[in-house]
Design a protein around this motif. Structure first.
Motif, PDB file in Angstrom:
ATOM      1  N   UNK A 133       0.709   2.086  24.348  1.00  0.00           N
ATOM      2  CA  UNK A 133       0.968   1.280  23.150  1.00  0.00           C
ATOM      3  C   UNK A 133      -0.349   0.709  22.616  1.00  0.00           C
ATOM      4  N   UNK A 134      -0.580   0.863  21.312  1.00  0.00           N
ATOM      5  CA  UNK A 134      -1.814   0.347  20.715  1.00  0.00           C
ATOM      6  C   UNK A 134      -1.574  -0.858  19.813  1.00  0.00           C
ATOM      7  N   UNK A 135      -0.312  -1.106  19.431  1.00  0.00           N
ATOM      8  CA  UNK A 135       0.001  -2.272  18.607  1.00  0.00           C
ATOM      9  C   UNK A 135       1.367  -2.814  18.991  1.00  0.00           C
ATOM     10  N   UNK A 136       1.445  -4.124  19.125  1.00  0.00           N
ATOM     11  CA  UNK A 136       2.710  -4.789  19.427  1.00  0.00           C
ATOM     12  C   UNK A 136       3.528  -5.046  18.165  1.00  0.00           C
ATOM     13  N   UNK A 137       3.152  -4.451  17.057  1.00  0.00           N
ATOM     14  CA  UNK A 137       3.939  -4.498  15.829  1.00  0.00           C
ATOM     15  C   UNK A 137       4.376  -3.062  15.548  1.00  0.00           C
ATOM     16  N   UNK A 138       5.666  -2.777  15.728  1.00  0.00           N
ATOM     17  CA  UNK A 138       6.116  -1.400  15.537  1.00  0.00           C
ATOM     18  C   UNK A 138       6.099  -0.994  14.070  1.00  0.00           C
ATOM     19  N   UNK A 139       5.779   0.267  13.835  1.00  0.00           N
ATOM     20  CA  UNK A 139       5.811   0.826  12.483  1.00  0.00           C
ATOM     21  C   UNK A 139       7.272   0.986  12.054  1.00  0.00           C
ATOM     22  N   UNK A 140       7.516   1.173  10.763  1.00  0.00           N
ATOM     23  CA  UNK A 140       8.894   1.357  10.313  1.00  0.00           C
ATOM     24  C   UNK A 140       9.612   2.433  11.126  1.00  0.00           C
TER      25      UNK A 140
END
Length: 176
Positions: A57-64
């Motif tokens: 995982x590279x971001x804890x904000x998931x893409x749409x």
């Protein structure tokens, strides 16, 4: 922190338990005693069974269309009032541990943030206050559920014991 059981399909083609234990991406924070987070799972669009994706995982904000499932343990507010607590070190630790999400927290209003996600939250233990922009609050206790619809908010633990919540973040693309 939490126990995670993951199923999959074995070489025989039958369902098997592929892992059972603490999620591999678990962190007990050094600079904010009692704060912790476990990345439970993540999916990409389209979602499909796969090997454990948490380590990449590279971001804890998931893409749409993507999701992230995690637990967060919030320490009591007294931790932040302790003279030994170092906000700069704690902030750096958050940036390193939760890329994408940590950058959304407002430096001038600690804890307040807005994410481009719809979040489902379940209080597992303790008591937590959902503090919304505009002054409304909700006190949540074990078993309470919250749907956080991309609004500006913060989580406050005004008690004396840690509060642990389970969240599923669903990438929505824009905030309210």
């Amino acid at each position: 922190m939490v126990r995670r059981v993951v199923t999959g399909v074995g070489s025989s083609g039958k369902p098997v338990i592929v892992s059972d234990g603490e999620p591999p991406v678990t962190r007990r924070y050094t600079h904010t005693p009692g704060f912790g987070r476990s990345l439970v799972w993540t999916t990409t669009a389209p979602a499909a069974p796969s090997d454990d994706p948490t380590a990449s995982l590279t971001s804890y904000v998931p893409a749409p269309g993507e999701t992230i499932a995690l637990t967060v343990t919030f320490p009591p507010a007294g931790v932040y009032a302790d003279p030994g607590w170092d906000p700069a070190a704690a902030g750096a630790e958050q940036l390193e541990a939760t890329p994408g999400l940590a950058e959304l927290f407002e430096p001038d209003n600690p804890g307040m943030h807005t994410t481009p996600t719809v979040d489902y939250g379940v209080v597992l233990s303790g008591e937590i206050v959902l503090d919304l922009d505009g002054g409304e609050t909700a006190v949540l206790k074990p078993g309470d559920l919250v749907v956080q619809n991309g609004t500006r908010h913060a989580w406050r633990n005004n008690g004396t014991e840690p509060a642990t919540l389970f969240f599923v973040l669903i990438g929505a693309g824009s905030t309210a």
